[in-house]
Design a protein around this motif. Sequence first.
Motif, short mmCIF file in Angstrom:
data_model
loop_
_atom_site.label_atom_id
_atom_site.label_comp_id
_atom_site.label_asym_id
_atom_site.label_seq_id
_atom_site.Cartn_x
_atom_site.Cartn_y
_atom_site.Cartn_z
N LYS A 123 0.83 -1.20 0.00
CA LYS A 123 0.00 0.00 0.00
C LYS A 123 0.87 1.25 0.00
O LYS A 123 2.07 1.20 0.25
CB LYS A 123 -0.92 0.01 1.21
CG LYS A 123 -0.19 0.08 2.55
CD LYS A 123 -1.18 0.00 3.71
CE LYS A 123 -0.45 0.07 5.06
NZ LYS A 123 -1.38 -0.03 6.20
N LYS A 178 0.08 -9.51 3.39
CA LYS A 178 -1.38 -9.59 3.30
C LYS A 178 -1.86 -11.03 3.16
O LYS A 178 -2.85 -11.44 3.77
CB LYS A 178 -1.87 -8.78 2.09
CG LYS A 178 -3.38 -8.61 2.00
CD LYS A 178 -3.92 -7.71 3.08
CE LYS A 178 -5.44 -7.55 2.96
NZ LYS A 178 -5.83 -6.78 1.77
N ILE A 197 -6.24 -0.78 12.49
CA ILE A 197 -5.86 -1.04 11.10
C ILE A 197 -5.11 -2.37 11.00
O ILE A 197 -5.27 -3.12 10.03
CB ILE A 197 -5.00 0.10 10.55
CG1 ILE A 197 -5.79 1.41 10.50
CG2 ILE A 197 -4.45 -0.25 9.18
CD1 ILE A 197 -7.00 1.39 9.59
N THR A 226 -7.13 -4.95 8.46
CA THR A 226 -6.48 -5.35 7.20
C THR A 226 -6.66 -6.83 6.93
O THR A 226 -6.74 -7.26 5.77
CB THR A 226 -4.97 -5.01 7.26
OG1 THR A 226 -4.82 -3.60 7.44
CG2 THR A 226 -4.25 -5.45 6.00
#
Length: 418
Positions: A99, A306, A372, A376
């Motif tokens: 990101k 991720k 966050i 995520t």
Amino acid sequence: MMNRTIAPETSTVTHIDFQSPEIDTLANKVKVFAMRKTTDETVRVDFVFDAGSLKTSKIIAQLTGELLFSGSADKTSDEIEESIDRLGGFTGVEISTEKATISAIGLREHIVSIAKTVVDAMINVNFNPKEINQLLQSKKKKMAISLEKVSTQARRAFLSDLFSNSPYGDLTHLEDYDKIDQKDLIEFHKEKYLKGLQYISIVGAINEEGLDAIKALGNQFSKDEVTKIDYDYSYTPNNIHVEKEQALQTAIRVGRVLFNKQHEDFIKFSVVNTILGGYFGSRLMSSIREDKGYTYGIGSGVAQLKETGYFFISTEVGKEFKDLTLEAIKEEITLLQTEEVSENELSLVKNYIIGQILEQSDGAQAMMDRFISVETYGLNFSYYDQFIKEVNEITPKEVKELAVLYLNWEDFTVVSAG
């Protein structure tokens, strides 16, 4: 009057009373997270885009992000900077693998004006060829210097080998800087910034009017769906040495592909990692730094991505200590696999881990970071209660079993550079 001869009562932490953010979804499907219950007069607004280096080359991702305030058709970079400085504001640009975070920071009475300047600069950036070339040359020089470091060589070889089947293992080379064209940045900006805003986070005592103004700024972008690509995260353990003549130090990286916090064993393995090399009093530090004196520092960790994650051990030692250090690391891992950790050591590590969570949850910005961190991965604040519960309940037997399951030397890629 306090009796200082009596120790205060202690209690086991089982819950952290987090402040949940306000959550809204804009017309363009961009989420807005706002943490406003604070007396802090400073407000931070983060615009987070699907513009990490995973979606392009690392050079293009970095250059695009760092040039967002380089000027538009109406304003030069100096004029943009002056507009923000005049209001006492700051900006931040952080580009990671997954990101890009563009931040506007300032007092609450000025934050909307600062954010408007930031958004205008981002949307209308013209990517001046002169600015591009200057930044390219600067970054190329810095990379040339970095590539001389054995730590950089070991890290690059380690990640390249571990993630050879996915973009996480892609390496940037000096000659790549000579292949960048203005149109590459313009296209990436169009696709991943103008159409790639994922969420906005706001921390600070901003009022409703200010919040609505920030939301309106968010609606100037669009949000394309993030395409999920199933990469092959399998790997073959390897042993790699990068020779660097005349180097006095050897950098070492040892590790394997593992998992992130979505995995059922992540929490309890975090305890195993901490015992081994996750804090200053860890076994690796005690053995290799304090007892043997091979290094000034050594540590281990679990890096989360991720879709996956990886376990690593890293250090730098004198060239003559490379083999001895690897053997010492192996011995500490074998000890974890064959002998149960004592209750005293385990209790110390549990208290350290939970203390770190408490310290990292102090204040509105810290709470937003914690939010966050779980959001995520499709989780919520209840994850931390589960984390504390599993840390408190892990037994010496489980530590040993997890070490046997995930810390087999034969499963590691071992890299040295020096």
